[in-house]
Design a protein around this motif. Sequence first.
Motif: not given
Length: 400
Positions: A112-132
């Motif tokens: 939705s944001n058009g920008v990859p999400a970031v987190a403490a560690s990589a993980m799959p996103s249940p919202m975007s179905m992308q890798m964080i």
Amino acid sequence: MAAPDVFSPYRLGPVRLRNRTVKAATFEGRTPHGQVTDELIDYHLAPARGGIGLTTVAYLAVAPEGRTHAEQIVVGPASAAGLARLADAVHATGARIAGQVGHAGPVANGRSNGVPAVAASAMPSPMSMQMIRTASERDLTRITRAYVTTARTLVGAGFDVLELHMAHSYLISSFLAPGLNRRRDRWGGGFAARAKLARQVARAVREEVGDEVAVTAKVSCGDGFPGGVTTDEGIGLARMLEADGTVDALQLSGGSSLMNPMYLFRGDAPRREFAEAMPTIVKWAMRSPLGSTFLKSYPFQEAYFRERALRFRDAVDLPLMFLGGVNDVATMRQAMADGFEMVAMGRAVLREPDLVARLASGRARRGICIHCNRCMPTIYSGTRCTEWAPEEVIAVPAPG
């Protein structure tokens, strides 16, 4: 010593509140283009006119990838004028206004944001179905600076309180939670290392704003999932923030927007309504057995975080905002007797925006929210109580 009256004035850091009640941050769904709208202003004017001491604008993102989705406000030059208009409107009622300052981290929808999400560690996103992706050192430096510029913008817009979001599996919380933070650098490992980002952000914001406004933090008294922030770790963070002298108060919350949202809300789990509001692939998942795994059912009871919150009260001297199932004036007074300085309310004042004024005047003893939680899926179309009828609420002048 007698407990203070919950409806009496209170000083939060440098800010005088007309009473000790707080409209907790609940995403409003009224910024379709990431800008303050008349609808957003009206949303906050309702509880402000209805007697609340402090109303909180939810999820003001510090960076584009820090939004939960594209319709959220990113604080900056483009949104500053609208935020000032919102603050002025709330001040005209006699209430004060807080801005919930945060970065969604793994809760962000990168598609939705058009920008990859970031987190403490990589993980799959249940919202975007992308890798964080894993936040880099450069990311963390940039994001910390973004908190500072966001704080300065909100102060310039006339906000009275900055609430730093450190809970619900947002970015800072994802660093705190051992199940979400698998790093082997200086940001991971033991709790002291996992808490570095929280302390760094709080220190940077406080150094920027000084005593111009109050600075608070929303912290977790339990995330409700294996590998989440525990009560002991939440207390550990509270002690660190107190020792650092960076915040004026803590709001005690719980649950995880990513892993276990109903742990915060309690009551009915509106799986069917959430499924209808979601994109097709998520809608399918919500209708499958996975839906009951994500939206678990927890029976509602008044003041459901009290036992955990009392442990925080015993551990720190910082002012604390009690949150979680506050609907009854007796609960509010019990919170004062327990030593909490403020009470925060969400669904109760969504259902009845003038509830505080009626409780203060004695015209009501408790709210009429039934905790069906069908308000939760409306965050995508304008957060509202689906059970509310205009004749249930009688507008009253807000106390000065």
